[in-house]
Design a protein around this motif. Structure first.
Motif, PDB file in Angstrom:
ATOM      1  N   ASP A 134      -3.537  -9.672   3.234  1.00 30.61           N
ATOM      2  CA  ASP A 134      -3.438  -8.072   2.738  1.00 30.61           C
ATOM      3  C   ASP A 134      -4.899  -8.312   2.235  1.00 30.61           C
ATOM      4  O   ASP A 134      -5.431  -9.026   1.412  1.00 30.61           O
ATOM      5  N   SER A 135      -5.873  -7.359   2.412  1.00 25.16           N
ATOM      6  CA  SER A 135      -7.066  -6.993   1.997  1.00 25.16           C
ATOM      7  C   SER A 135      -7.317  -5.950   1.119  1.00 25.16           C
ATOM      8  O   SER A 135      -8.546  -5.492   0.694  1.00 25.16           O
ATOM      9  N   GLY A 136      -6.306  -5.597   0.628  1.00 26.56           N
ATOM     10  CA  GLY A 136      -6.392  -4.168  -0.297  1.00 26.56           C
ATOM     11  C   GLY A 136      -6.984  -2.818   0.701  1.00 26.56           C
ATOM     12  O   GLY A 136      -6.877  -2.663   1.634  1.00 26.56           O
ATOM     13  N   SER A 137      -7.988  -2.274  -0.046  1.00 26.39           N
ATOM     14  CA  SER A 137      -8.589  -1.136   0.621  1.00 26.39           C
ATOM     15  C   SER A 137      -9.495  -1.518   1.509  1.00 26.39           C
ATOM     16  O   SER A 137      -9.980  -0.795   2.339  1.00 26.39           O
ATOM     17  N   PHE A 140      -9.890  -0.885   5.690  1.00 29.18           N
ATOM     18  CA  PHE A 140     -10.697  -0.025   6.428  1.00 29.18           C
ATOM     19  C   PHE A 140     -11.940  -0.543   7.183  1.00 29.18           C
ATOM     20  O   PHE A 140     -12.345  -0.432   8.250  1.00 29.18           O
ATOM     21  N   VAL A 141     -12.684  -1.612   6.450  1.00 29.32           N
ATOM     22  CA  VAL A 141     -13.690  -2.213   7.151  1.00 29.32           C
ATOM     23  C   VAL A 141     -13.489  -3.167   8.247  1.00 29.32           C
ATOM     24  O   VAL A 141     -14.350  -3.370   9.058  1.00 29.32           O
ATOM     25  N   GLY A 142     -12.213  -3.834   8.068  1.00 37.11           N
ATOM     26  CA  GLY A 142     -11.850  -4.810   9.162  1.00 37.11           C
ATOM     27  C   GLY A 142     -11.557  -3.952  10.456  1.00 37.11           C
ATOM     28  O   GLY A 142     -12.181  -4.351  11.351  1.00 37.11           O
ATOM     29  N   VAL A 143     -10.897  -2.831  10.199  1.00 36.90           N
ATOM     30  CA  VAL A 143     -10.579  -1.958  11.483  1.00 36.90           C
ATOM     31  C   VAL A 143     -11.977  -1.468  12.150  1.00 36.90           C
ATOM     32  O   VAL A 143     -12.077  -1.265  13.288  1.00 36.90           O
ATOM     33  N   VAL A 192       0.187  -8.357  10.131  1.00 42.28           N
ATOM     34  CA  VAL A 192      -0.817  -9.517   9.668  1.00 42.28           C
ATOM     35  C   VAL A 192      -2.374  -9.061   9.680  1.00 42.28           C
ATOM     36  O   VAL A 192      -2.902  -8.329  10.535  1.00 42.28           O
ATOM     37  N   GLY A 193      -2.923  -9.209   8.729  1.00 43.28           N
ATOM     38  CA  GLY A 193      -4.355  -8.675   8.472  1.00 43.28           C
ATOM     39  C   GLY A 193      -4.366  -7.303   8.257  1.00 43.28           C
ATOM     40  O   GLY A 193      -5.406  -6.680   7.944  1.00 43.28           O
ATOM     41  N   ASP A 194      -3.344  -6.840   7.720  1.00 40.47           N
ATOM     42  CA  ASP A 194      -3.244  -5.285   6.958  1.00 40.47           C
ATOM     43  C   ASP A 194      -3.874  -4.429   8.051  1.00 40.47           C
ATOM     44  O   ASP A 194      -5.003  -3.673   7.465  1.00 40.47           O
ATOM     45  N   TRP A 199      -1.761   3.916  11.684  1.00 36.03           N
ATOM     46  CA  TRP A 199      -3.040   4.905  11.570  1.00 36.03           C
ATOM     47  C   TRP A 199      -3.998   4.818  12.538  1.00 36.03           C
ATOM     48  O   TRP A 199      -5.077   5.675  12.514  1.00 36.03           O
ATOM     49  N   TRP A 200      -3.897   3.720  13.466  1.00 36.48           N
ATOM     50  CA  TRP A 200      -5.073   3.692  14.461  1.00 36.48           C
ATOM     51  C   TRP A 200      -5.323   4.829  15.425  1.00 36.48           C
ATOM     52  O   TRP A 200      -6.437   5.251  15.768  1.00 36.48           O
ATOM     53  N   PRO A 201      -4.146   5.595  15.898  1.00 39.28           N
ATOM     54  CA  PRO A 201      -4.583   6.788  16.568  1.00 39.28           C
ATOM     55  C   PRO A 201      -5.589   7.801  15.964  1.00 39.28           C
ATOM     56  O   PRO A 201      -6.590   8.040  16.866  1.00 39.28           O
TER      57      PRO A 201
END
Length: 365
Positions: A134-137, A140-143, A192-194, A199-201
């Motif tokens: 879990d990376s918290g907020s 967003f940057v990971g995606v 995994v990886g949050d 929400w990807w679509p």
């Protein structure tokens, strides 16, 4: 050359995200880790009112971030070349995500749990998060790193004018793929990886719409599309609370489950509302900024420069402030706004200091 309207909109969106996370920490429906240990929650009537007033924006504001990122990504790839672009994105986006997921986020979750009188070890806070890593907020940057890398490695995106047909087509695509995705990954589920796969679509759809529209769209949303999107957003936001009341959705914590995914008409309706709001809402917001938020004063420029750092540091600040206010005998209706206002101010202040020093260092070199 920077676009002041986009910069100013970015500041507002980052402040909205920080304030929204503060409210979710004291909401029964949850959505922010402090809700796991909070000492008080909103009165159900207050939470319902907040959901009616603010909730619809939560369906599309994150998509607007990806929309703005997509607008500038093809040009950045063209200027820098694929290798340099990906390398810089790995540093700018990948490094904060890794540091947050492996060090920062488990540390501050550990602090929040112990501050709530629920002693756990740091190792437990790291290994027992759901989802793991879990990376918290900073999910967003990971995606965004994934989307940006794929776009850089693929064929060049050709910029073209956005038409009403484009808007309608993207709306249908986002709504349909959102419904289908949530058959497997229900809304608010963890991976995994949050990754927020549910929400990807809308995130990917808006990223691509921004890339197709390009810088011309950032400079000016056509008047016809702007007015149509504005009317659609206002109408949808006005209808949603009434529809929720008619359907008996008066307690989000108890009534939300059928809307989160699966072969249910409720999930289909939510996916449709998201598709409409994220496409029309993103275009309306950036068009509104182009028409109303064009100031370039030093304060506005400094806040815009600070926005990314503010987004990155918000999580630890929110958890720290909420933990610090825990002993105070105050209702959630007081604590949540106080935590939100304090976190917005501190996050942007830190961003201001960091970016000012970086700018001074660059000028001196």
């Amino acid at each position: 050359m920077r676009l002041s309207a986009v910069d100013n909109l970015k500041v507002i969106l980052v402040a909205w995200v920080i304030g929204g996370h503060a409210l979710l920490g004291y909401a029964a429906i949850g959505g922010w880790p402090y809700d796991e240990v909070n000492e008080v929650t909103f009165h159900p009537g207050v939470e319902t009112a907040l959901a009616a007033l603010i909730g619809p924006s939560g369906l599309f504001f994150m998509g607007t971030f990806y929309f703005m990122a997509g607008i500038f990504t093809p040009g950045s790839i063209e200027r820098k070349g694929t290798r340099r672009f990906i390398t810089e994105r790995l540093v700018r986006l990948g490094t904060p995500w890794v540091v947050s997921a492996v060090v920062v986020w488990p540390t501050f979750v550990w602090i929040a749990y112990n501050g709530a009188g629920r002693p756990v070890s740091w190792w437990h806070a790291f290994t027992h998060r759901d989802p793991f890593l879990d990376s918290g907020s900073l999910w967003f940057v990971g995606v965004l790193l994934v989307f940006s890398t794929v776009l850089a490695l693929g064929p060049p995106v050709r910029e073209r004018a956005i038409t009403t047909r484009t808007v309608v087509g993207m709306t249908v695509m986002v709504a349909g793929t959102t419904f289908l995705t949530r058959l497997v990954f229900p809304a608010r589920s963890g991976q995994v990886g949050d990754l927020h796969l549910w929400w990807w679509p809308q995130c990917l759809g808006m990223f691509l719409l921004g890339a197709i529209g390009g810088r011309k769209l950032a400079e000016r949303v056509p008047d016809e599309i702007y007015r149509a999107c504005r009317n659609v957003v206002i109408g949808t936001i006005a209808v949603l609370p009434m529809a929720a009341a008619l359907l008996g959705v008066l307690d989000l914590a108890k009534n939300a489950e059928p809307f989160l995914g699966g072969w249910r008409w409720q999930a289909l309706m939510l996916a449709l509302a998201e598709g409409v709001l994220v496409v029309a809402g993103s275009l309306w917001l950036i068009g509104l900024a182009q028409r109303r938020l064009t100031g370039q004063k030093p304060l506005a420029e400094g806040l815009a420069r600070s926005a990314y750092v503010a987004f990155v540091v918000q999580g630890p600040i929110l958890l720290s402030l909420a933990t610090a206010m825990r002993p105070l005998e105050l209702p959630a209706e007081v604590k949540a706004p106080a935590v939100g206002a304090g976190a917005i101010a501190l996050s942007f202040a830190i961003g201001w200091v960091v970016t000012s020093r970086r700018g001074a260092s660059a000028r001196s070199s």
